[in-house]
Design a protein around this motif. Sequence first.
Motif, PDB file in Angstrom:
ATOM      1  N   PRO A 216       0.955  38.328  -4.152  1.00 49.53           N
ATOM      2  CA  PRO A 216       2.332  38.210  -4.650  1.00 49.53           C
ATOM      3  C   PRO A 216       2.930  36.821  -4.419  1.00 49.53           C
ATOM      4  O   PRO A 216       3.691  36.321  -5.253  1.00 49.53           O
ATOM      5  CB  PRO A 216       3.087  39.282  -3.863  1.00 49.53           C
ATOM      6  N   VAL A 217       2.590  36.207  -3.275  1.00 47.66           N
ATOM      7  CA  VAL A 217       3.142  34.883  -2.988  1.00 47.66           C
ATOM      8  C   VAL A 217       2.559  33.843  -3.934  1.00 47.66           C
ATOM      9  O   VAL A 217       3.284  33.008  -4.488  1.00 47.66           O
ATOM     10  CB  VAL A 217       2.874  34.492  -1.519  1.00 47.66           C
ATOM     11  N   THR A 218       1.226  33.877  -4.136  1.00 48.93           N
ATOM     12  CA  THR A 218       0.613  32.895  -5.038  1.00 48.93           C
ATOM     13  C   THR A 218       1.094  33.095  -6.471  1.00 48.93           C
ATOM     14  O   THR A 218       1.300  32.124  -7.202  1.00 48.93           O
ATOM     15  CB  THR A 218      -0.919  32.979  -4.974  1.00 48.93           C
ATOM     16  N   ALA A 219       1.286  34.361  -6.885  1.00 48.09           N
ATOM     17  CA  ALA A 219       1.779  34.623  -8.241  1.00 48.09           C
ATOM     18  C   ALA A 219       3.215  34.127  -8.401  1.00 48.09           C
ATOM     19  O   ALA A 219       3.571  33.525  -9.431  1.00 48.09           O
ATOM     20  CB  ALA A 219       1.692  36.119  -8.546  1.00 48.09           C
ATOM     21  N   LEU A 220       4.051  34.370  -7.388  1.00 48.24           N
ATOM     22  CA  LEU A 220       5.436  33.898  -7.456  1.00 48.24           C
ATOM     23  C   LEU A 220       5.482  32.376  -7.466  1.00 48.24           C
ATOM     24  O   LEU A 220       6.251  31.775  -8.230  1.00 48.24           O
ATOM     25  CB  LEU A 220       6.230  34.442  -6.263  1.00 48.24           C
ATOM     26  N   ALA A 221       4.647  31.741  -6.645  1.00 48.86           N
ATOM     27  CA  ALA A 221       4.604  30.283  -6.631  1.00 48.86           C
ATOM     28  C   ALA A 221       4.187  29.749  -7.995  1.00 48.86           C
ATOM     29  O   ALA A 221       4.752  28.763  -8.494  1.00 48.86           O
ATOM     30  CB  ALA A 221       3.635  29.799  -5.553  1.00 48.86           C
ATOM     31  N   ARG A 222       3.228  30.427  -8.617  1.00 41.70           N
ATOM     32  CA  ARG A 222       2.771  29.968  -9.939  1.00 41.70           C
ATOM     33  C   ARG A 222       3.885  30.080 -10.967  1.00 41.70           C
ATOM     34  O   ARG A 222       4.040  29.207 -11.819  1.00 41.70           O
ATOM     35  CB  ARG A 222       1.539  30.765 -10.370  1.00 41.70           C
ATOM     36  N   ARG A 223       4.660  31.149 -10.883  1.00 45.15           N
ATOM     37  CA  ARG A 223       5.790  31.288 -11.815  1.00 45.15           C
ATOM     38  C   ARG A 223       6.829  30.197 -11.591  1.00 45.15           C
ATOM     39  O   ARG A 223       7.561  29.835 -12.505  1.00 45.15           O
ATOM     40  CB  ARG A 223       6.426  32.675 -11.665  1.00 45.15           C
ATOM     41  N   ARG A 224       6.903  29.692 -10.377  1.00 47.81           N
ATOM     42  CA  ARG A 224       7.828  28.597 -10.075  1.00 47.81           C
ATOM     43  C   ARG A 224       7.191  27.223 -10.337  1.00 47.81           C
ATOM     44  O   ARG A 224       7.786  26.206  -9.995  1.00 47.81           O
ATOM     45  CB  ARG A 224       8.265  28.679  -8.611  1.00 47.81           C
ATOM     46  N   GLY A 225       5.977  27.221 -10.900  1.00 44.16           N
ATOM     47  CA  GLY A 225       5.344  25.957 -11.274  1.00 44.16           C
ATOM     48  C   GLY A 225       4.508  25.325 -10.183  1.00 44.16           C
ATOM     49  O   GLY A 225       4.237  24.122 -10.234  1.00 44.16           O
ATOM     50  N   ILE A 226       4.046  26.120  -9.200  1.00 48.05           N
ATOM     51  CA  ILE A 226       3.254  25.579  -8.095  1.00 48.05           C
ATOM     52  C   ILE A 226       1.936  26.339  -8.008  1.00 48.05           C
ATOM     53  O   ILE A 226       1.927  27.568  -7.897  1.00 48.05           O
ATOM     54  CB  ILE A 226       4.002  25.708  -6.751  1.00 48.05           C
ATOM     55  N   ALA A 227       0.826  25.623  -8.050  1.00 47.66           N
ATOM     56  CA  ALA A 227      -0.492  26.240  -7.913  1.00 47.66           C
ATOM     57  C   ALA A 227      -0.970  26.076  -6.476  1.00 47.66           C
ATOM     58  O   ALA A 227      -1.081  24.955  -5.973  1.00 47.66           O
ATOM     59  CB  ALA A 227      -1.492  25.593  -8.865  1.00 47.66           C
ATOM     60  N   VAL A 228      -1.232  27.196  -5.798  1.00 46.72           N
ATOM     61  CA  VAL A 228      -1.796  27.186  -4.455  1.00 46.72           C
ATOM     62  C   VAL A 228      -3.075  28.016  -4.470  1.00 46.72           C
ATOM     63  O   VAL A 228      -3.329  28.767  -5.407  1.00 46.72           O
ATOM     64  CB  VAL A 228      -0.803  27.749  -3.408  1.00 46.72           C
ATOM     65  N   ALA A 229      -3.888  27.877  -3.426  1.00 42.10           N
ATOM     66  CA  ALA A 229      -5.156  28.595  -3.347  1.00 42.10           C
ATOM     67  C   ALA A 229      -5.001  29.796  -2.430  1.00 42.10           C
ATOM     68  O   ALA A 229      -4.716  29.637  -1.236  1.00 42.10           O
ATOM     69  CB  ALA A 229      -6.255  27.661  -2.836  1.00 42.10           C
ATOM     70  N   GLY A 230      -5.175  30.992  -2.974  1.00 42.80           N
ATOM     71  CA  GLY A 230      -5.038  32.213  -2.196  1.00 42.80           C
ATOM     72  C   GLY A 230      -6.264  32.531  -1.374  1.00 42.80           C
ATOM     73  O   GLY A 230      -7.339  31.937  -1.561  1.00 42.80           O
ATOM     74  N   VAL A 231      -6.137  33.491  -0.485  1.00 43.08           N
ATOM     75  CA  VAL A 231      -7.189  33.803   0.474  1.00 43.08           C
ATOM     76  C   VAL A 231      -8.477  34.262  -0.195  1.00 43.08           C
ATOM     77  O   VAL A 231      -9.575  34.046   0.330  1.00 43.08           O
ATOM     78  CB  VAL A 231      -6.685  34.865   1.489  1.00 43.08           C
ATOM     79  N   ASP A 232      -8.379  34.897  -1.374  1.00 46.78           N
ATOM     80  CA  ASP A 232      -9.577  35.410  -2.037  1.00 46.78           C
ATOM     81  C   ASP A 232     -10.578  34.313  -2.377  1.00 46.78           C
ATOM     82  O   ASP A 232     -11.780  34.586  -2.506  1.00 46.78           O
ATOM     83  CB  ASP A 232      -9.200  36.165  -3.317  1.00 46.78           C
ATOM     84  N   GLU A 233     -10.111  33.085  -2.524  1.00 52.66           N
ATOM     85  CA  GLU A 233     -11.027  31.988  -2.846  1.00 52.66           C
ATOM     86  C   GLU A 233     -11.932  31.629  -1.676  1.00 52.66           C
ATOM     87  O   GLU A 233     -12.958  30.977  -1.856  1.00 52.66           O
ATOM     88  CB  GLU A 233     -10.239  30.751  -3.280  1.00 52.66           C
ATOM     89  N   PHE A 234     -11.568  32.054  -0.457  1.00 51.36           N
ATOM     90  CA  PHE A 234     -12.288  31.640   0.737  1.00 51.36           C
ATOM     91  C   PHE A 234     -12.889  32.810   1.511  1.00 51.36           C
ATOM     92  O   PHE A 234     -13.600  32.588   2.487  1.00 51.36           O
ATOM     93  CB  PHE A 234     -11.330  30.883   1.676  1.00 51.36           C
ATOM     94  N   ALA A 235     -12.621  34.023   1.088  1.00 54.42           N
ATOM     95  CA  ALA A 235     -13.025  35.202   1.854  1.00 54.42           C
ATOM     96  C   ALA A 235     -14.488  35.536   1.613  1.00 54.42           C
ATOM     97  O   ALA A 235     -14.906  35.803   0.488  1.00 54.42           O
ATOM     98  CB  ALA A 235     -12.142  36.389   1.483  1.00 54.42           C
TER      99      ALA A 235
END
Length: 437
Positions: free
Chosen positions: A385-404
């Motif tokens: 939810p945090v990464t999706a909300l950040a994306r809607r605000r125009g910010i791309a971050v890397a969520g935990v699934d990319e590293f798990a």
Amino acid sequence: MTIWEPTGLAGSGPRYLALADAIGADIAAGRLSPGDRLPPQRELARRLGVTIATVGRAYHVAARRGLLSGEVGRGTFVAPARTPPAAADTPALDVATVHPPGHGPVHRAVAPILHRIAADPLAVGAEDADAVRHRIAGARWMAHAGWRPEPDTVEVTAGGQHGLAAALAAVAQPRQVVVTTELTNPGLLAAARLLHIELATVPSDAAGPRPDAIDRLCARRRVAALHLHPTLHNPTGLTMPADRRREIAAVAAAHDLTVIEEDPFGALRPDRPPPVAAWHPRTVHLTGITKTLAPGLRIGYRYAPAALAEPLRAAARALAWAPAPLVAEVATQLVLSGSAHRLAAARAAELAGRAALARDLLGDRVTLDGPAPFAWVRLDHDAEPVTALARRRGIAVAGVDEFAARRGVPPGLRVSLSADEDAVRTALRALARLLPG
């Protein structure tokens, strides 16, 4: 229209880029409108006193920018006006990737090297030309804390991922087990999937992967190799202390394990402890300059003992044959001149300032240990939810699934500190507003 021509080609760079910029400027100013036909390449080249190739490249660049479109047999036209995509589709601020910008001081250091190479037709020859110099550079780049690998134990790779994939292919067969941490380098996850290698995980504490957990896992399963990322670990940014490295080396020796040790960010921490390779001879140590200096300098260095050299070399050649000689020569000159280490030190100082900003804005939920090019942000709930909300605000971050490397790891996200300084500052402030508490 065929009467258009730019009012001037400004700038000191290539003429084709200046022409492409002029096309964009005239479209923005309304001097060119959607559907307008540009002059044929030969005609515009004659008017401007440039080659046809220059105009052709300019049109190509402008087309890639979405400014022009071509129709076979009809000519080149100004493209229809584009509607800006929504922020949710293309975030304006990308703090998901950790590559350094690759311009500024690095560009200024590389430019004279390329000029020297261009002036000497023999500066870059066959793939094996000057291999000894490249190995000397690699040995110098990875040396630290009293560990000095001999150049004949070092090979040049086509970047860190090439070195990692080759190491996995050389030491593990399909369906064999490689041990790693619960959060790990996405490159390892991708290479393991491709090679059909099973990843088994061990828990970590504040010092890194727990030696007792590694020992227990190796006692009950047949393990081909142990993967470590002890300095500025991706994604947590933690650096393993010397005692923990020695303890893990002892466990690896007791179980006769091959260790694959990644160190892509090590030059940012010249004070880091000796590598596990200093205590455990059967270690493949991987580093490079790409993640520290510039993404375009895709060169890595691999240390390995003699017993592993031939299978590693065979795997590396099967995957990429050899690194690009031109890039290898640029990297060698940067390292042997001392420029690479000076650039890394300046980069580390810059990242230290950004790390302080991340701590200031995000508080104790941030994990940082030294000048890491990223910050790991611990979350109380699912990261999606945090990464999706950040994306809607125009910010791309890397969520935990990319590293798990396993299901159910504690939630978090990685924020790059490597992007443009203004982008990092804006993204951190926006995340501080998004995160609860």
